[in-house]
Structure formats: C-alpha cells, structure tokens
Design an enzyme around this catalytic site. Structure first.
Site, PDB file in Angstrom:
ATOM      1  CG  ASN A  95    -114.041  82.695  71.592  1.00 37.47           C
ATOM      2  OD1 ASN A  95    -114.270  83.043  72.747  1.00 37.47           O
ATOM      3  ND2 ASN A  95    -114.967  82.148  70.819  1.00 37.47           N
ATOM      4  CG  ASP A 150     -90.344  87.010  73.286  1.00 39.49           C
ATOM      5  OD1 ASP A 150     -90.036  87.733  74.251  1.00 39.49           O
ATOM      6  OD2 ASP A 150     -90.905  85.915  73.412  1.00 39.49           O
ATOM      7  CG  HIS A 159     -86.972  78.221  75.667  1.00 41.15           C
ATOM      8  ND1 HIS A 159     -86.484  79.391  76.201  1.00 41.15           N
ATOM      9  CD2 HIS A 159     -88.317  78.297  75.783  1.00 41.15           C
ATOM     10  CE1 HIS A 159     -87.478  80.133  76.626  1.00 41.15           C
ATOM     11  NE2 HIS A 159     -88.609  79.479  76.385  1.00 41.15           N
ATOM     12  CB  SER A 217    -110.816  75.147  70.438  1.00 39.83           C
ATOM     13  OG  SER A 217    -111.990  75.863  70.193  1.00 39.83           O
ATOM     14  CB  ALA A 262    -109.998  71.842  67.511  1.00 39.35           C
ATOM     15  NE  ARG A 319     -96.962  64.758  58.763  1.00 40.36           N
ATOM     16  CZ  ARG A 319     -96.658  64.244  59.948  1.00 40.36           C
ATOM     17  NH1 ARG A 319     -97.626  64.025  60.823  1.00 40.36           N
ATOM     18  NH2 ARG A 319     -95.412  63.944  60.258  1.00 40.36           N
ATOM     19  NE  ARG A 339    -111.864  68.639  53.358  1.00 41.67           N
ATOM     20  CZ  ARG A 339    -112.563  69.722  53.008  1.00 41.67           C
ATOM     21  NH1 ARG A 339    -112.324  70.326  51.851  1.00 41.67           N
ATOM     22  NH2 ARG A 339    -113.490  70.221  53.814  1.00 41.67           N
TER      23      ARG A 339
END
Length: 210
Positions: free
Chosen positions: A88, A96, A118, A145, A163, A183, A186
């Site tokens: 989307n 990179d 970084h 999203s 999301a 994390r 389930r």
C-alpha cells in the site's frame, strides 16, 4: 577508490560493521531514484508503464505485483519481491543491503523496512556512519499500518505484524506479533479460519487495513 578498497568496504558491509557515506559512494550507480520518481508520477491508467518501471527499479520482481505509489527506496535495486505482492501507499525501503520479500505478502500503508542503523556514539556517526543488515519477509506475511521493521529481522511464513509495531527481532512463522518492541502475542491456529466468516467470531484486530 581502488577495486581492493571497494571490496574491503563491501566485506565490512556484509559483516554488519560500520561504514561511511564516502566509503560507500561507489555504489551510487545502483540507485534508481529517477525511475522511482517516474513510477510515483505515472497515472494509474498506465499499468504497463508502471510494470516496466518496477522491473527497472527492483532487483527482482514476481508476477501480479501491486505497489501503490508513492513508495520510496534508497536504492530500489536491493529489493527483491515475489509473486502476488500487495504494497500500500508510502511504503519505504531503506535498502542499503538486500530486502527479500516472498510470495503472497501484504503490506499496509506507511510501513518502513530499514536495513540500516547508526552507531549510538555520535563520533561514530561522522560522515553518516552506519551499519546494514538484510531483512527477509517470508511467504504470506501481513504487516499492518505504520509498522517499522529494523535491520537484520526475519519475519516467518504466514505471520501477522500488528499496526504500529517496531520489529527489532525475528518473528516465528504462523504467529501474531504486536507492540513496541514487537513481541509474539499468540500462534495462528485453525480457529482463525472462522474469524470474519459468516457465523464466526473475531478474537482480535491486530493490524490496520492492507
């Protein structure tokens, strides 16, 4: 920069070690910035033109691929996408090094896949010092999203990333994972075959729309 120096820099990049903008400048020819600009400004009616540009931009691309503009990529040529992909709007690839996406993957709006980070100490960020590690997204993954996938992460087959999640470690196959840091919540089971179906129930809403 000599060929030997370039090889030494590439070897450091491959090991996930710190390198600088100046050291990596020889890779500039692999950036597809003009083609990405053209893709993002191609009318929806010109599907063949979009497909042609996408083949020019990406390292490899499968069949029946949908990537809604605008999208953004540092290189584009380090992104590899399988068949039946849906991405989307506002998908960002910080590529990179390689980003490899399998078949049947769905990615919702405003997701960032970044292979690069970084160093913490500011003196090591001189000349945009950075390190890069590849990302792998296996087949049939759904990413919700505004999720961010960080360097070196692998997301396992069939998994769902909620999301707004920040994915800093590998996600096992066939799991729902959410949060910051992300994390596992389930496992995905046969019970999920009935959710959103007629007469079924919805246990949770882990993601935004694709």
């Amino acid at each position: 920069m000599t060929d030997a120096h370039e090889e030494e820099v590439l070897a450091r990049i491959a090991k996930g070690l710190v390198y600088t903008e100046s050291e990596a400048a020889f890779q500039a020819s692999r950036r597809r910035t003009d083609q990405i600009f053209a893709y993002n400004h191609t009318p929806p009616s010109e599907a063949d033109r979009r497909r042609s540009l996408l083949v020019e931009i990406l390292g490899s691309v499968g069949e029946r691929t949908v990537l809604l503009p605008p999208f953004h990529a540092g290189f584009g040529s380090n992104v590899h996408i399988g068949d039946d992909f849906f991405g989307n709007v506002n998908l960002t690839f910080v590529d990179d090094v390689d980003i490899r996406i399998g078949d049947g993957v769905m990615i919702a709006p405003s997701v960032t896949l970044t292979t690069t980070g970084h160093p913490v100490h500011p003196s090591r960020r001189a000349d945009f010092g950075r390190f890069s590690e590849p990302i792998v997204i296996e087949d049939k993954v759904w990413i919700g999203s505004n999720a961010v996938v960080l360097p070196g992460v692998r997301i396992g087959h069939g998994s769902v990333v909620g999301a707004g999640s920040v994915v800093s470690r590998d996600i096992p196959p066939m799991t729902v994972a959410v949060g910051t840091p992300c994390r596992v919540l389930r496992a995905i089971t046969d019970e999920d075959l009935t959710t959103r179906a007629q007469g079924g129930t919805t246990r949770m809403r882990p993601t935004g729309s694709a």
